[in-house]
Design a protein around this motif. Structure first.
Motif, PDB file in Angstrom:
ATOM      1  N   SER A  39       1.012  -1.191   0.091  1.00 16.29           N
ATOM      2  CA  SER A  39       0.133  -0.051  -0.075  1.00 16.29           C
ATOM      3  C   SER A  39       0.881   1.259   0.028  1.00 16.29           C
ATOM      4  N   GLY A  40       1.949   1.221   0.652  1.00 17.69           N
ATOM      5  CA  GLY A  40       2.756   2.306   0.769  1.00 17.69           C
ATOM      6  C   GLY A  40       3.247   2.658  -0.658  1.00 17.69           C
ATOM      7  N   ASP A  41       3.883   1.491  -1.280  1.00 19.27           N
ATOM      8  CA  ASP A  41       4.426   1.888  -2.565  1.00 19.27           C
ATOM      9  C   ASP A  41       3.395   2.288  -3.734  1.00 19.27           C
ATOM     10  N   ILE A  42       2.277   1.906  -3.365  1.00 27.99           N
ATOM     11  CA  ILE A  42       1.010   2.018  -4.434  1.00 27.99           C
ATOM     12  C   ILE A  42       0.798   3.884  -4.128  1.00 27.99           C
ATOM     13  N   TYR A  43       0.869   4.199  -3.012  1.00 26.27           N
ATOM     14  CA  TYR A  43       0.588   5.538  -2.618  1.00 26.27           C
ATOM     15  C   TYR A  43       1.931   6.351  -3.272  1.00 26.27           C
TER      16      TYR A  43
END
Length: 248
Positions: A39-43
């Motif tokens: 999720s952090g990489d997607i953001y």
């Protein structure tokens, strides 16, 4: 022409609808859980257009305690919803198809596929072409001595609004084709309305985009061109059949 299936009791329809909705939700949840770890990489991928134009050393900020946790989750949920669209489309089609005539099936399935495809193309257009221009403009007009630090929650709201605006804009060909197929308006009337559509495109662009001319043109021009594409497709598909011929 194939007749629709025998009418079922209301309870049977509601049970079928519940089953399809559960499968849609499960599809989204499964994709979300598969993406949760990243999720952090997607953001970070969503924030890349802004981060690339910000001054060296500048960072985004989080003004609420829970924002760093919930904003990446919201972005991941949005991506999961998009990736689960094939399953959602299939469940929707499976629910409505038994009650449709053959000519309605021939129309609805292409419309559903075209609508989703054009919406995704509109989002991609905003991400790859519009965002760099808009954020570059915002960075350029930031007064000297002012630190540009964007809140990640407000950034997400802005991005989702732009995604929605461009996604809906790219639905124009589908809307035009449906209007002509149902006999609500003719191709000739659409051509006569061209000058008003051009002016309206720039008015809409001025309302939903930041106040720089380039980003407004980048929304208004596709809106007009997609309107022309809808006219071309409507002319190619021909005039709508009379109701008697459809129900023969």
């Amino acid at each position: 022409m194939t007749e629709p299936a025998t009418e079922q009791p209301l309870v049977a329809h509601l049970l079928e609808l519940r089953t399809r909705l559960v499968r849609v939700i499960l599809g989204i949840v499964i994709v979300f859980l598969a993406l949760f770890h990243w999720s952090g990489d997607i953001y970070a991928l969503l924030a890349r257009p802004m981060m690339q134009v910000m001054p060296a050393g500048a960072q985004m900020i989080a003004t609420d305690v829970t924002t760093p946790f919930f904003v990446p989750l919201k972005v991941t949920m949005m991506v999961a919803f998009v990736l689960a669209l094939p399953n959602t489309l299939y469940q929707l089609w499976s629910f409505v198809a038994p009650g449709l005539y053959s000519h309605e099936k021939r129309l609805i399935l292409p419309v559903m596929v075209a609508s989703i495809s054009l919406f995704l193309i509109g989002m991609s257009f905003a991400y790859f072409l519009v965002f760099p221009v808009v954020f570059g403009f915002m960075t350029a007009v930031t007064p000297h001595g002012v630190a540009m630090m964007t809140d990640i929650d407000k950034y997400l709201s802005f991005v989702l609004g732009m995604f929605l605006a461009f996604g809906i804009t790219f639905e124009v060909p589908v809307i035009v084709v449906l209007l002509t197929r149902f006999g609500i308006i003719t191709v000739e009337k659409l051509r006569e309305a061209r000058p008003y559509v051009i002016v309206g495109s720039f008015v809409v662009a001025a309302v939903v985009t930041p106040p720089d001319v380039l980003s407004q043109i980048m929304l208004a021009l596709p809106l007009w061109l997609l309107y022309e594409l809808g006219i071309i497709c409507s002319g190619w598909l021909g005039k709508p059949q009379p109701r008697k011929e459809q129900d023969a």
